[in-house]
Design a protein around this motif. Structure first.
Motif, PDB file in Angstrom:
ATOM      1  N   ARG B   4       0.833  -1.198   0.000  1.00 36.63           N
ATOM      2  CA  ARG B   4       0.000   0.000   0.000  1.00 36.63           C
ATOM      3  C   ARG B   4       0.877   1.261   0.000  1.00 36.63           C
ATOM      4  NH1 ARG B   4      -4.254   0.510   4.669  1.00 36.63           N
ATOM      5  NH2 ARG B   4      -4.809  -1.593   4.098  1.00 36.63           N
ATOM      6  N   ARG B   5       1.958   1.195   0.770  1.00 34.90           N
ATOM      7  CA  ARG B   5       2.845   2.354   0.814  1.00 34.90           C
ATOM      8  C   ARG B   5       3.501   2.601  -0.549  1.00 34.90           C
ATOM      9  NH1 ARG B   5       6.677   2.091   5.688  1.00 34.90           N
ATOM     10  NH2 ARG B   5       7.980   0.900   4.301  1.00 34.90           N
ATOM     11  N   PHE B   6       3.848   1.485  -1.173  1.00 38.23           N
ATOM     12  CA  PHE B   6       4.478   1.589  -2.500  1.00 38.23           C
ATOM     13  C   PHE B   6       3.518   2.241  -3.514  1.00 38.23           C
ATOM     14  CE2 PHE B   6       5.075  -0.334  -6.734  1.00 38.23           C
ATOM     15  CZ  PHE B   6       6.347   0.132  -6.999  1.00 38.23           C
ATOM     16  N   ILE B   7       2.254   1.762  -3.446  1.00 42.30           N
ATOM     17  CA  ILE B   7       1.261   2.320  -4.386  1.00 42.30           C
ATOM     18  C   ILE B   7       1.049   3.808  -4.110  1.00 42.30           C
ATOM     19  CG2 ILE B   7      -1.188   2.242  -5.075  1.00 42.30           C
ATOM     20  CD1 ILE B   7      -1.029  -0.815  -4.636  1.00 42.30           C
ATOM     21  N   ARG B   8       1.033   4.151  -2.822  1.00 41.23           N
ATOM     22  CA  ARG B   8       0.813   5.563  -2.470  1.00 41.23           C
ATOM     23  C   ARG B   8       1.972   6.432  -3.001  1.00 41.23           C
ATOM     24  NH1 ARG B   8      -0.035   6.232   3.605  1.00 41.23           N
ATOM     25  NH2 ARG B   8       2.219   6.397   3.545  1.00 41.23           N
ATOM     26  N   ASN B   9       3.178   5.911  -2.790  1.00 39.07           N
ATOM     27  CA  ASN B   9       4.359   6.654  -3.283  1.00 39.07           C
ATOM     28  C   ASN B   9       4.331   6.823  -4.800  1.00 39.07           C
ATOM     29  OD1 ASN B   9       5.349   7.004  -0.775  1.00 39.07           O
ATOM     30  ND2 ASN B   9       6.787   5.271  -0.860  1.00 39.07           N
ATOM     31  N   LEU B  10       3.960   5.700  -5.450  1.00 32.65           N
ATOM     32  CA  LEU B  10       3.878   5.746  -6.919  1.00 32.65           C
ATOM     33  C   LEU B  10       2.862   6.784  -7.368  1.00 32.65           C
ATOM     34  CD1 LEU B  10       5.116   4.094  -9.323  1.00 32.65           C
ATOM     35  CD2 LEU B  10       2.961   2.852  -9.381  1.00 32.65           C
ATOM     36  N   PHE B  12       1.932   9.452  -5.738  1.00 32.34           N
ATOM     37  CA  PHE B  12       2.502  10.796  -5.535  1.00 32.34           C
ATOM     38  C   PHE B  12       3.422  11.186  -6.670  1.00 32.34           C
ATOM     39  CE2 PHE B  12       1.739  10.448  -0.761  1.00 32.34           C
ATOM     40  CZ  PHE B  12       0.757  11.413  -0.782  1.00 32.34           C
ATOM     41  N   VAL B  13       4.264  10.214  -7.030  1.00 28.44           N
ATOM     42  CA  VAL B  13       5.229  10.499  -8.112  1.00 28.44           C
ATOM     43  C   VAL B  13       4.488  10.821  -9.401  1.00 28.44           C
ATOM     44  CG1 VAL B  13       7.008   9.488  -9.583  1.00 28.44           C
ATOM     45  CG2 VAL B  13       7.102   9.148  -7.115  1.00 28.44           C
ATOM     46  N   LEU B  14       3.483  10.004  -9.721  1.00 29.22           N
ATOM     47  CA  LEU B  14       2.731  10.215 -10.965  1.00 29.22           C
ATOM     48  C   LEU B  14       2.034  11.566 -10.966  1.00 29.22           C
ATOM     49  CD1 LEU B  14       1.211   6.703 -11.750  1.00 29.22           C
ATOM     50  CD2 LEU B  14       2.913   7.955 -13.053  1.00 29.22           C
ATOM     51  N   VAL B  15       1.380  11.858  -9.857  1.00 26.71           N
ATOM     52  CA  VAL B  15       0.672  13.147  -9.776  1.00 26.71           C
ATOM     53  C   VAL B  15       1.678  14.285  -9.899  1.00 26.71           C
ATOM     54  CG1 VAL B  15      -0.651  14.657  -8.226  1.00 26.71           C
ATOM     55  CG2 VAL B  15      -1.278  12.252  -8.441  1.00 26.71           C
ATOM     56  N   LEU B  17       4.505  14.245 -11.436  1.00 28.30           N
ATOM     57  CA  LEU B  17       4.952  14.340 -12.836  1.00 28.30           C
ATOM     58  C   LEU B  17       3.914  15.045 -13.699  1.00 28.30           C
ATOM     59  CD1 LEU B  17       6.693  10.925 -13.648  1.00 28.30           C
ATOM     60  CD2 LEU B  17       7.661  13.201 -13.855  1.00 28.30           C
ATOM     61  N   ILE B  18       2.651  14.647 -13.481  1.00 30.83           N
ATOM     62  CA  ILE B  18       1.572  15.248 -14.292  1.00 30.83           C
ATOM     63  C   ILE B  18       1.509  16.745 -14.043  1.00 30.83           C
ATOM     64  CG2 ILE B  18      -0.947  15.342 -14.592  1.00 30.83           C
ATOM     65  CD1 ILE B  18      -0.891  12.245 -14.081  1.00 30.83           C
ATOM     66  N   VAL B  19       1.620  17.130 -12.769  1.00 37.61           N
ATOM     67  CA  VAL B  19       1.570  18.566 -12.434  1.00 37.61           C
ATOM     68  C   VAL B  19       2.751  19.292 -13.087  1.00 37.61           C
ATOM     69  CG1 VAL B  19       1.767  20.228 -10.537  1.00 37.61           C
ATOM     70  CG2 VAL B  19       0.277  18.236 -10.298  1.00 37.61           C
ATOM     71  N   LEU B  20       3.928  18.640 -13.034  1.00 40.16           N
ATOM     72  CA  LEU B  20       5.123  19.255 -13.629  1.00 40.16           C
ATOM     73  C   LEU B  20       4.955  19.453 -15.139  1.00 40.16           C
ATOM     74  CD1 LEU B  20       8.076  20.124 -12.907  1.00 40.16           C
ATOM     75  CD2 LEU B  20       8.756  17.869 -13.717  1.00 40.16           C
ATOM     76  N   VAL B  21       4.472  18.382 -15.800  1.00 37.88           N
ATOM     77  CA  VAL B  21       4.275  18.472 -17.258  1.00 37.88           C
ATOM     78  C   VAL B  21       3.254  19.550 -17.577  1.00 37.88           C
ATOM     79  CG1 VAL B  21       3.364  17.215 -19.276  1.00 37.88           C
ATOM     80  CG2 VAL B  21       4.997  16.103 -17.745  1.00 37.88           C
ATOM     81  N   ALA B  22       2.170  19.582 -16.779  1.00 37.14           N
ATOM     82  CA  ALA B  22       1.129  20.582 -17.031  1.00 37.14           C
ATOM     83  C   ALA B  22       1.687  21.994 -16.874  1.00 37.14           C
ATOM     84  CB  ALA B  22      -0.032  20.355 -16.071  1.00 37.14           C
ATOM     85  N   LEU B  23       2.510  22.168 -15.839  1.00 33.57           N
ATOM     86  CA  LEU B  23       3.115  23.493 -15.632  1.00 33.57           C
ATOM     87  C   LEU B  23       4.031  23.882 -16.791  1.00 33.57           C
ATOM     88  CD1 LEU B  23       4.008  23.625 -11.836  1.00 33.57           C
ATOM     89  CD2 LEU B  23       2.564  25.221 -13.101  1.00 33.57           C
ATOM     90  N   LEU B  24       4.867  22.907 -17.177  1.00 34.57           N
ATOM     91  CA  LEU B  24       5.790  23.183 -18.289  1.00 34.57           C
ATOM     92  C   LEU B  24       5.022  23.464 -19.577  1.00 34.57           C
ATOM     93  CD1 LEU B  24       8.594  20.546 -17.622  1.00 34.57           C
ATOM     94  CD2 LEU B  24       8.833  23.015 -17.545  1.00 34.57           C
ATOM     95  N   GLU B  25       3.941  22.708 -19.783  1.00 31.31           N
ATOM     96  CA  GLU B  25       3.113  22.906 -20.975  1.00 31.31           C
ATOM     97  C   GLU B  25       2.525  24.327 -20.971  1.00 31.31           C
ATOM     98  OE1 GLU B  25       2.630  21.119 -23.567  1.00 31.31           O
ATOM     99  OE2 GLU B  25       0.830  21.996 -24.463  1.00 31.31           O
TER     100      GLU B  25
END
Lengths: 370, 378
Positions: B4-10, B12-15, B17-25
């Motif tokens: 469960r912790r692994f999934i939660r971390n994953l 966070f990372v995905l979100v 990344l998405i926020v970063l890409v959206a900002l850069l876009e």
């Protein structure tokens, strides 16, 4: 404790990778079996594309527009490449003062064998002892493996003339013979374009790092094929052939003499050389008939040597076109030739000396600045 | 618990990344808007890279010829099986037919001048009682060929057709090739200007689907990488005819006299085959060059090429088999007969072809039509 765990993880990882690979291999073999495709079909295409991409690593310049390929700098370990596009030491278009500049052109016998360097050494010693107006010799080699008289003519006409050679040496025949043997299905062209196309440059791709032998695994072969298909969809059906040669020689092919290409090429070289005041020497090519690919090939080389002599005779009045009959003077056997046409060290030595003495004799008769 | 912790971390990372890409876009879009640049241009360039790097060699031209960068593809539209414009011909001459071969670039390839030369020459031969039944003109020209390609084509192919007469009409392409920008080293065979006409290599990032270019961030990243890898490949030029760079006034000159050397080689090969040569100076309308480039520099270069042609012909005048026809000084087309500074309309080309035929017939009359049988060495 940590090291133990890491090793366990690594072992598991390797096990999974091996299982995946075995599954992929089984899947690939089943696919080929079901489809009825031989694996060789994919492996051959992979090989041809790998070779096309390796051309630049083989030391050939495949960007040059006027030749199927030419040696790139550093391609020949025996001779340093210069900035003029030739093998040799000359780095300026203008010949150095009191230096006899010799342009030696031909196929692999000129490119790989030691004959040009022997010629240079012999000329150096001969010139030092004679009053010809030159103190030494500078050799430029204009050649590539499998070059015929056509490549020699073109490179001389569009580039060689600018080096203003005093002497041009032409040693080429058997590569023309290969181009003259033609399968029935092919229409002969006067410029040998039925036999040769340009070597098309293809840039390397990361999967070239996987060695060719790995293609014996069907999974690797099919993966490589699929990646090449994605990368070069247009080339997969007909991959560019190595050195641009369209077909291999088979003794049952018949010789085609529709066009007198060899003679025409030599005539053009002679005409250009004479117009520039350069002396040109056609040297008959040694060929061991006992080791020839076929009796017809041996006869054809002999016939081309006769043509070279005839061209020289036609222009002999001007005093600039010469014929050196190496084929009649030097025995063509295992002491002089390492195969049917490539020279041994002794063969190179004998030809080098013979040509050097003929060049010196020619210089005595006709000393002129090109 | 650990999973469960692994999934939660994953997550966070995905979100993240998405926020970063959206900002850069978002930033990319803002930058594009502020700079006023049209994103479609970048996207089109990426699409062009994909198109040309996957299409394989061009279809109208044979780019696999061993000693020419390209030639008209045999049996393509308007091209015969030998790879030349016009009707089929036999390499063997037909007895009683005067064979004329024309060497040149696009002005020859266009076809109208060789055609009108053939028509006019046929008429003149009838009226002048020439010892030939008819005349046949072979068009050995190709678009953008300079004298280097013509020399090679003539030396390795053209001579085998055994023409009685050879017409050389070059100038502008050699003028283009005789200048170069800062950077490349001048080469005597114009290989600083011309390379193989090969498609550009396909970059690895071209494997990502084109749809991803909808993201400005991705499209621009791909564009920057494409530009870096394909430097020197121009989408407007499309590596057209293997030309490395476009002409611009003010470029430096090569130190080589390539045009003169090539002409000299063509003439010596022709004379060696008993072919009579007509070197024709190229007409160039300077005012159209000024309109295009802002000055007369290019016209001056063509003039220099014409002078070179004159001096080569002069050098061989003693043979009695080499003639210089000064078309540049003798024909006077008006602007309506020109497409650009050197290409004519069909009417303009007809005028050029007829003029060459008249001058040629005059020279041949001087020789009393005593033309030796050309050698093809067969």
């Amino acid at each position: 404790m940590i090291g133990c765990r890491a090793l366990r993880w690594l072992a598991r990882l390797l096990l999974v990778a091996a299982a995946l690979f075995v599954s992929a291999e089984i899947a690939a073999r089943v696919y080929l079996h079901v489809k009825g495709y031989p694996a060789s079909r994919y492996i051959q295409v992979n090989h041809a594309l790998r070779q096309a991409r390796a051309a630049s690593r083989d030391g050939f310049d495949t960007e040059y527009p006027y030749l199927p390929f030419r040696p790139a700098p550093g391609a020949n370990p025996n001779l340093a490449a210069n900035g003029l596009g030739f093998l040799g030491e000359g780095a300026r278009w203008e010949p150095p003062e009191r230096t006899l500049r010799v342009l030696c052109t031909g196929g692999s016998m000129v490119y790989y064998d030691a004959f040009p360097t022997v010629l240079e050494d012999c000329l150096d010693s001969l010139l030092a002892g004679e009053d010809t107006g030159y103190d030494s010799c500078q050799l430029l080699v204009s050649s590539g493996p499998t070059w015929s008289s056509m490549e020699c003519l073109v490179y001389y006409a569009v580039r060689g003339v600018y080096t203003r050679p005093h002497v041009v040496i032409v040693y080429v025949a058997v590569n023309d013979v290969y181009a003259m043997f033609v399968p029935d299905s092919i229409e002969v062209q006067p410029d040998y374009s039925h036999y040769r196309i340009s070597m098309m440059p293809l840039p390397p791709v990361p999967w070239d790092l996987i060695p060719g032998w790995a293609d014996s695994s069907r999974a690797v072969a099919l993966s490589r094929y699929a990646l090449d298909r994605i990368m070069y969809p247009a080339y997969q059906k007909s991959p560019p052939p190595r050195l641009g040669l369209m077909y291999r020689f088979y003794p049952e092919y018949s010789i085609d003499t529709t066009f007198a290409t060899y003679r025409s090429n030599l005539e053009a070289m002679a005409a250009i050389a004479v117009s520039r005041g350069s002396s040109i020497f056609f040297v008959s090519e040694l060929h061991d008939s006992t080791r020839s690919s076929s009796p017809a090939m041996a006869h054809a080389v002999e016939a081309l040597n006769d043509i070279a002599e005839a061209v020289a005779r036609r222009h002999e009045a001007g005093g600039l076109v010469h014929f050196v009959d190496a084929a009649s003077t030097i025995p063509a056997d295992s002491s002089t030739l390492s195969d049917k046409s490539h020279l041994t060290e002794e063969g190179s030595e004998l030809i080098g000396r013979l040509v050097a003495s003929e060049v010196c004799a020619g210089l005595r008769h006709h000393a002129e600045e090109p | 618990m650990r999973i469960r912790r692994f999934i939660r971390n994953l997550g966070f990372v995905l979100v993240g990344l998405i926020v970063l890409v959206a900002l850069l876009e978002l930033m990319t879009r803002v930058v594009l808007m502020l700079s006023g640049k049209d994103y479609e241009d970048f996207r089109e360039y990426n699409a062009w890279v994909h198109r040309v790097s996957t299409a394989g060699p061009t279809r109208r031209y044979d780019v696999m010829h061993p000693v020419l960068p390209y030639r008209p593809r045999p049996l393509s539209e308007g091209v015969n099986s030998q790879g030349y414009r016009g009707e089929e011909f036999s390499w063997e001459r037909t007895p009683g037919v005067l064979r004329i071969a024309c060497l040149g670039g696009s002005t020859t390839w266009d076809g109208w001048y060789p055609e009108s030369l053939e028509d006019r020459m046929s008429q003149l031969m009838d009226s002048l009682d020439a010892p030939f039944d008819s005349c046949e003109v072979l068009n050995f020209g190709a678009q953008s060929w300079s004298s280097t390609e013509s020399l090679i084509n003539y030396a390795v192919r053209g001579v085998h057709s055994g023409p009685h007469l050879l017409v050389i009409y070059h100038g502008i392409n050699d003028a283009y090739a005789s200048v170069l920008p800062e950077g490349p080293v001048a080469q005597p065979d114009y290989s600083h200007w011309r390379t193989r006409w090969a498609p550009p290599p396909r970059p690895l990032w071209d494997l990502f689907p084109a749809g991803l270019d909808r993201l400005r961030l991705f499209g621009l990243a791909r564009y920057v990488l494409n530009r870096a890898v394909l430097e020197g490949f121009y989408s407007d030029q499309l590596m057209r005819c293997g030309i490395r760079y476009a002409y611009e006034p003010g470029m430096r000159r090569t130190p080589f006299d390539t045009y003169g050397s090539n002409l000299m080689s063509i003439v010596t090969i022709a004379l060696n085959c008993s072919t009579t040569v007509f070197v024709v100076s190229q007409f160039h309308m300077a005012e159209l060059t000024v309109e295009q480039f802002g000055n007369e520099e290019l016209a001056g270069l063509v003039e220099e090429m014409n002078e070179e042609a004159r001096s080569v012909a002069e050098e061989f005048r003693g043979t009695g088999r080499v003639f210089f026809l000064d078309a540049a000084a003798s024909i006077h087309p008006d602007r309506s007969q020109m497409i650009d500074a050197c290409h004519f309309t069909p009417e303009g080309y007809a005028m050029l072809g007829e003029w060459i035929a008249d001058e040629m017939a005059c020279a041949l009359e001087g020789l009393r039509w005593d033309l030796p049988e050309p050698l093809d060495f067969r």
